[in-house]
Design a protein around this motif. Structure first.
Motif, PDB file in Angstrom:
ATOM      1  N   GLU A  24       0.805  -1.207   0.000  1.00 42.00           N
ATOM      2  CA  GLU A  24       0.000   0.000   0.000  1.00 42.00           C
ATOM      3  C   GLU A  24       0.845   1.267   0.000  1.00 42.00           C
ATOM      4  O   GLU A  24       2.078   1.214  -0.031  1.00 42.00           O
ATOM      5  CB  GLU A  24      -0.942  -0.001   1.208  1.00 42.00           C
ATOM      6  N   CYS A  25       0.170   2.397   0.029  1.00 45.99           N
ATOM      7  CA  CYS A  25       0.818   3.722   0.175  1.00 45.99           C
ATOM      8  C   CYS A  25       1.713   4.093  -0.997  1.00 45.99           C
ATOM      9  O   CYS A  25       2.736   4.758  -0.814  1.00 45.99           O
ATOM     10  CB  CYS A  25       1.591   3.799   1.492  1.00 45.99           C
ATOM     11  N   GLY A  26       1.350   3.669  -2.199  1.00 42.64           N
ATOM     12  CA  GLY A  26       2.059   4.120  -3.391  1.00 42.64           C
ATOM     13  C   GLY A  26       3.202   3.255  -3.862  1.00 42.64           C
ATOM     14  O   GLY A  26       3.865   3.592  -4.846  1.00 42.64           O
ATOM     15  N   TYR A  27       3.479   2.141  -3.203  1.00 42.02           N
ATOM     16  CA  TYR A  27       4.612   1.299  -3.591  1.00 42.02           C
ATOM     17  C   TYR A  27       4.247   0.265  -4.648  1.00 42.02           C
ATOM     18  O   TYR A  27       5.118  -0.431  -5.162  1.00 42.02           O
ATOM     19  CB  TYR A  27       5.185   0.588  -2.352  1.00 42.02           C
ATOM     20  N   TYR A  34       0.628   9.151  -6.066  1.00 44.36           N
ATOM     21  CA  TYR A  34       0.220   9.000  -4.667  1.00 44.36           C
ATOM     22  C   TYR A  34       0.258  10.379  -4.025  1.00 44.36           C
ATOM     23  O   TYR A  34       1.325  10.940  -3.799  1.00 44.36           O
ATOM     24  CB  TYR A  34       1.144   8.022  -3.947  1.00 44.36           C
ATOM     25  N   GLU A  35      -0.920  10.956  -3.752  1.00 49.28           N
ATOM     26  CA  GLU A  35      -1.008  12.324  -3.262  1.00 49.28           C
ATOM     27  C   GLU A  35      -0.934  12.368  -1.739  1.00 49.28           C
ATOM     28  O   GLU A  35      -1.580  11.577  -1.066  1.00 49.28           O
ATOM     29  CB  GLU A  35      -2.321  12.963  -3.720  1.00 49.28           C
ATOM     30  N   VAL A  36      -0.152  13.301  -1.226  1.00 52.41           N
ATOM     31  CA  VAL A  36      -0.060  13.515   0.220  1.00 52.41           C
ATOM     32  C   VAL A  36      -0.174  15.002   0.505  1.00 52.41           C
ATOM     33  O   VAL A  36       0.123  15.833  -0.355  1.00 52.41           O
ATOM     34  CB  VAL A  36       1.267  12.966   0.804  1.00 52.41           C
ATOM     35  N   ASN A  37      -0.613  15.335   1.724  1.00 56.01           N
ATOM     36  CA  ASN A  37      -0.744  16.742   2.103  1.00 56.01           C
ATOM     37  C   ASN A  37       0.618  17.414   2.279  1.00 56.01           C
ATOM     38  O   ASN A  37       0.816  18.564   1.906  1.00 56.01           O
ATOM     39  CB  ASN A  37      -1.538  16.871   3.405  1.00 56.01           C
ATOM     40  N   PRO A  45       8.988   8.180   1.397  1.00 56.72           N
ATOM     41  CA  PRO A  45       7.860   8.055   0.472  1.00 56.72           C
ATOM     42  C   PRO A  45       8.292   7.441  -0.861  1.00 56.72           C
ATOM     43  O   PRO A  45       9.452   7.570  -1.258  1.00 56.72           O
ATOM     44  CB  PRO A  45       7.402   9.499   0.284  1.00 56.72           C
ATOM     45  N   PRO A  46       7.379   6.769  -1.571  1.00 53.59           N
ATOM     46  CA  PRO A  46       7.720   6.201  -2.881  1.00 53.59           C
ATOM     47  C   PRO A  46       7.948   7.309  -3.903  1.00 53.59           C
ATOM     48  O   PRO A  46       7.551   8.461  -3.694  1.00 53.59           O
ATOM     49  CB  PRO A  46       6.479   5.375  -3.229  1.00 53.59           C
ATOM     50  N   LYS A  47       8.582   6.957  -5.004  1.00 57.54           N
ATOM     51  CA  LYS A  47       8.919   7.960  -6.020  1.00 57.54           C
ATOM     52  C   LYS A  47       7.688   8.581  -6.670  1.00 57.54           C
ATOM     53  O   LYS A  47       7.761   9.690  -7.190  1.00 57.54           O
ATOM     54  CB  LYS A  47       9.805   7.322  -7.088  1.00 57.54           C
ATOM     55  N   CYS A  48       6.578   7.860  -6.664  1.00 59.31           N
ATOM     56  CA  CYS A  48       5.368   8.395  -7.302  1.00 59.31           C
ATOM     57  C   CYS A  48       4.608   9.361  -6.397  1.00 59.31           C
ATOM     58  O   CYS A  48       3.600   9.932  -6.801  1.00 59.31           O
ATOM     59  CB  CYS A  48       4.449   7.262  -7.742  1.00 59.31           C
ATOM     60  N   ALA A  49       5.078   9.561  -5.163  1.00 55.47           N
ATOM     61  CA  ALA A  49       4.385  10.448  -4.229  1.00 55.47           C
ATOM     62  C   ALA A  49       4.651  11.915  -4.573  1.00 55.47           C
ATOM     63  O   ALA A  49       5.766  12.288  -4.921  1.00 55.47           O
ATOM     64  CB  ALA A  49       4.831  10.161  -2.801  1.00 55.47           C
TER      65      ALA A  49
END
Length: 207
Positions: A24-27, A34-37, A45-49
């Protein structure tokens, strides 16, 4: 993601990148964005975050947009809105979490209610995964029934409380409280073995 996949974390990330397992969480291989505040608040965080602050999106909504969102998530919205408006006392909202065993959880939130009840109307917002029956445990308080995320409370038109009390739920996105009180893991240490809820600290320390 790390807590759910402890042991051979690097190998598991590689397998997830190949699509052989899911993390989970973008991996996952199939997660493109993968959007985060706040990107800086995420550990490895993964590279796609990428960062997309909630507040910027939220401020673009009109009042009717907020009510539509609230009605989507909250069952019996009109009843809840009327119940929240039924008292003129300043409100204190307590966010619950699926912490500890049920008896300890009941004692923990009873202590919080006792601390803030004088001169205030207590409102409890149960966590969606919290199975404790707060209506039965605390019949004297207002309980927001329904398994909806805490952020949706921002969209209830006209709702405002003096204080919002949280044990470990992050409250950075709260817009309906004049004051946010974050008790933290130090408070929880008095009710539960710290090794149970300080898992991320232990994981970072390699324990």
């Amino acid at each position: 993601a790390m807590l759910s996949n402890r042991g051979a974390w690097g190998v598991k990330k590689f397998l997830a990148k190949l699509g052989l397992i899911f993390i989970e969480c973008g991996y996952s291989r199939y997660c493109t964005d993968y959007e985060v505040n706040d990107l800086s608040a995420n550990y490895m965080p993964p590279k796609c975050a990428f960062e997309r602050p909630f507040l910027g999106m939220w401020e673009q909504l009109k009042e009717e947009d907020h009510e539509i969102l609230a009605r989507v998530f909250i069952e019996d919205f009109d009843r809840l809105k009327a119940e929240l408006a039924a008292s003129e006392l300043p409100g204190v909202m307590i966010l619950t979490e699926p912490l500890c065993d049920l008896d300890t959880r009941r004692r923990l939130f009873a202590d919080i209610i006792e601390k803030y009840k004088d001169g205030h109307r207590i409102i409890i917002k149960p966590h969606p995964r919290d199975v404790l029956d707060y209506r039965e445990a605390f019949p004297e308080v207002c309980v927001m029934s329904g398994r909806f995320p805490m952020e949706v409370i921002n969209d209830i038109p006209g709702l405002s409380v003096d204080k919002l009390v949280s044990v470990i739920t992050q409250v950075d996105n709260v817009r309906f409280a004049k004051e946010c009180i974050y008790l933290g893991e130090g408070f929880l240490d008095a009710y539960e073995d710290p090794a149970v809820h300080r898992k991320m600290e232990l994981l970072k320390a390699g324990k």
